[in-house]
Design a protein around this motif. Structure first.
Motif, short mmCIF file in Angstrom:
data_model
loop_
_atom_site.label_atom_id
_atom_site.label_comp_id
_atom_site.label_asym_id
_atom_site.label_seq_id
_atom_site.Cartn_x
_atom_site.Cartn_y
_atom_site.Cartn_z
N ASP A 123 0.83 -1.21 0.00
CA ASP A 123 0.00 0.00 0.00
C ASP A 123 0.87 1.26 0.00
O ASP A 123 0.58 2.22 -0.72
CB ASP A 123 -0.93 0.00 1.21
CG ASP A 123 -1.84 1.20 1.24
OD1 ASP A 123 -2.90 1.16 0.59
OD2 ASP A 123 -1.48 2.21 1.90
N PHE A 124 1.94 1.25 0.80
CA PHE A 124 2.84 2.40 0.81
C PHE A 124 3.45 2.62 -0.56
O PHE A 124 3.52 3.75 -1.07
CB PHE A 124 3.94 2.21 1.86
CG PHE A 124 5.04 3.23 1.76
CD1 PHE A 124 4.92 4.46 2.37
CD2 PHE A 124 6.20 2.97 1.02
CE1 PHE A 124 5.93 5.42 2.27
CE2 PHE A 124 7.20 3.91 0.91
CZ PHE A 124 7.07 5.14 1.54
N VAL A 126 2.45 1.72 -3.57
CA VAL A 126 1.55 2.16 -4.65
C VAL A 126 0.91 3.51 -4.32
O VAL A 126 0.45 4.21 -5.24
CB VAL A 126 0.46 1.10 -4.92
CG1 VAL A 126 1.07 -0.20 -5.39
CG2 VAL A 126 -0.43 0.88 -3.71
N ARG A 127 0.85 3.87 -3.05
CA ARG A 127 0.23 5.14 -2.67
C ARG A 127 1.20 6.31 -2.76
O ARG A 127 0.81 7.42 -3.14
CB ARG A 127 -0.33 5.02 -1.24
CG ARG A 127 -1.22 6.19 -0.81
CD ARG A 127 -1.75 5.96 0.59
NE ARG A 127 -2.55 4.73 0.66
CZ ARG A 127 -3.83 4.66 0.36
NH1 ARG A 127 -4.48 5.75 -0.03
NH2 ARG A 127 -4.48 3.53 0.47
N HIS A 128 2.46 6.06 -2.41
CA HIS A 128 3.47 7.12 -2.47
C HIS A 128 3.71 7.50 -3.93
O HIS A 128 3.76 6.64 -4.81
CB HIS A 128 4.77 6.61 -1.83
CG HIS A 128 5.73 7.70 -1.48
ND1 HIS A 128 6.50 8.34 -2.44
CD2 HIS A 128 6.07 8.25 -0.29
CE1 HIS A 128 7.27 9.23 -1.85
NE2 HIS A 128 7.03 9.20 -0.54
N ASN A 133 5.81 1.82 -10.46
CA ASN A 133 4.89 0.69 -10.55
C ASN A 133 5.49 -0.48 -11.31
O ASN A 133 5.01 -1.62 -11.19
CB ASN A 133 3.59 1.11 -11.23
CG ASN A 133 2.68 1.89 -10.31
OD1 ASN A 133 2.73 1.73 -9.09
ND2 ASN A 133 1.84 2.75 -10.87
N ARG A 180 -0.46 -5.88 -7.31
CA ARG A 180 -1.72 -5.23 -6.93
C ARG A 180 -2.89 -5.81 -7.72
O ARG A 180 -3.97 -6.06 -7.15
CB ARG A 180 -1.62 -3.73 -7.16
CG ARG A 180 -2.85 -2.95 -6.70
CD ARG A 180 -2.70 -1.47 -6.96
NE ARG A 180 -2.60 -1.18 -8.38
CZ ARG A 180 -2.50 0.04 -8.89
NH1 ARG A 180 -2.44 1.09 -8.08
NH2 ARG A 180 -2.43 0.23 -10.18
#
Length: 395
Positions: A123-124, A126-128, A133, A180
């Motif tokens: 999560d970190f 893909v969110r940062h 990617n 993901r």
């Protein structure tokens, strides 16, 4: 009027010159090339990062000073934290430059942290806004951080070596966005490449003795539940239609030796069926390959010899697929074969009704295979070099 127009153009151009007011110079960045996450005491993790050292690459001259190749190109920093963000803030306090994730090529997870679950860490990433990617993911036997300090025989860093390994497609090659997508897919099962412990790859002699790629780590949701061997992983690649580079060596009893075939192209189709409440799927494989080594007495220009090789290669591929399915269906119960997606596409209504029971349905699915391998070219010679036959036309 023309004068005022020229003034207006100059004013607009002057406004555009202010576009670099918030720039960040490369000299102000600590560029991460690889990152590793391991389990620490209690609920903490250890974040280790491999940071590029620009001074080790060049010097005052164009080629750098003499002996610069002996200097380390990267350095390793680590810190403990509740999660990656917490640990990263502690690593940042050790550096005078801002940590930059944009050039990080690989992310490694230790086996212990993988078994606890890595959804929060993903999560970190893909969110940062900075992490790529398209960076590759690995699970390491033992502690992942041990890999970052190892020297590669050919590449400048372990990050570059692992990235090149993934691009060869000898095993699973999974990026951050692939993970993901699998985690949010129909079966919520994930597969990542599984590599040897870094402590066994520290010296050139160890690299020569041990294989880096050990197989595949299988996840149910975000937790690692088991490992597939290299042979079973090859079968999984055929099932997932991801086989790209794989030499197939088979024993030919009639020829008293072995023949190696290199696939040049292949296509796998999954054809699901539901009849009288019974779920089944046909794995249809069409592939072509070239003979790259012939250790038999057979003349590969003869149709009978060609047929023997094709049959042996088909049997080998079938055995690898069956091995992978045995582990995935009977032992691990993890659908990383994309069967769920195939049934969803063909039977959307029935899938909607049965998806909550997929863990019970998947192990019971009957799988049949239809494999056709075509050997296109026998190579530059017909007979085996060690066994010249009557058709040998060499002078």
């Amino acid at each position: 009027m023309r004068t005022w127009g020229s003034v207006l153009i100059l004013v607009v151009c002057a406004l555009l010159l202010g576009g670099c007011w918030d720039r960040t110079e490369i000299n102000d960045l600590a560029i991460i090339t690889a990152a590793a996450v391991d389990k620490a005491e209690e609920s903490e993790i250890v974040l280790s990062i491999q940071v590029f050292i620009p001074r080790a690459v060049g010097g005052p001259g164009l080629g750098g000073p003499t002996g610069s190749s002996e200097r380390a190109l990267t350095t390793i920093l680590s810190a403990k934290g509740e999660n990656i963000a917490d640990a990263m803030s502690k690593v940042q306090s050790k550096l005078p430059r801002k940590i930059f994730w944009g050039h990080c090529k690989v992310y490694l997870f230790g086996e212990a942290v993988a078994k606890d679950g890595i959804a929060g860490h993903i999560d970190f990433l893909v969110r940062h806004p900075e992490p790529r990617n398209r960076a590759y993911l690995y699970v390491s036997k033992g502690k992942a951080g041990e890999h970052l300090g190892n020297n590669s025989l050919l590449e400048r860093s372990t990050a570059e070596a692992l990235r090149e390994l993934a691009s060869l497609h000898l095993g699973m090659a999974v990026t951050l966005i692939d993970f993901r997508n699998m985690l949010n897919g129909e079966s919520r099962a994930v597969v990542l490449p599984y590599i040897e412990a870094g402590s066994k790859l520290e010296k050139p002699a160890q690299i020569q003795e041990n294989t880096l790629l050990l197989g595949s780590a299988i996840f149910r949701k975000d937790k690692m539940i088991g490992v597939l061997s290299t042979k079973a992983t090859r079968g999984l690649l055929w099932l997932r239609d991801e086989i790209i580079r794989a030499s197939i060596s088979v024993q030919i009893p009639a020829g008293q030796g072995r023949v190696s075939v290199m696939p040049i192209r292949g296509k796998t189709k999954l054809i699901p069926a539901i009849e009288d409440g019974k779920w089944s799927i046909l794995v249809k494989i069409e592939a072509e390959g070239d003979i790259v080594e012939n250790g038999t007495k057979l003349d590969m220009m003869e149709m009978s010899s060609n047929a023997l090789v094709q049959k042996a290669v088909e049997d080998d591929v079938r055995s690898r697929i069956e091995l992978a399915l045995y582990h995935l269906q009977k032992e691990l119960n993890a659908d990383v074969t994309n069967f769920a997606a195939a049934f969803h596409r063909k039977y959307p209504q029935k899938w909607h009704e049965a998806k909550q029971n997929w863990d019970k349905i998947y192990p019971q699915i009957e799988v049949s295979t239809q494999i056709h391998i075509t050997v296109r070219r026998p190579g530059l010679v017909t007979d085996s070099v060690g066994h010249p036959g009557s058709h040998d036309k060499r002078k």
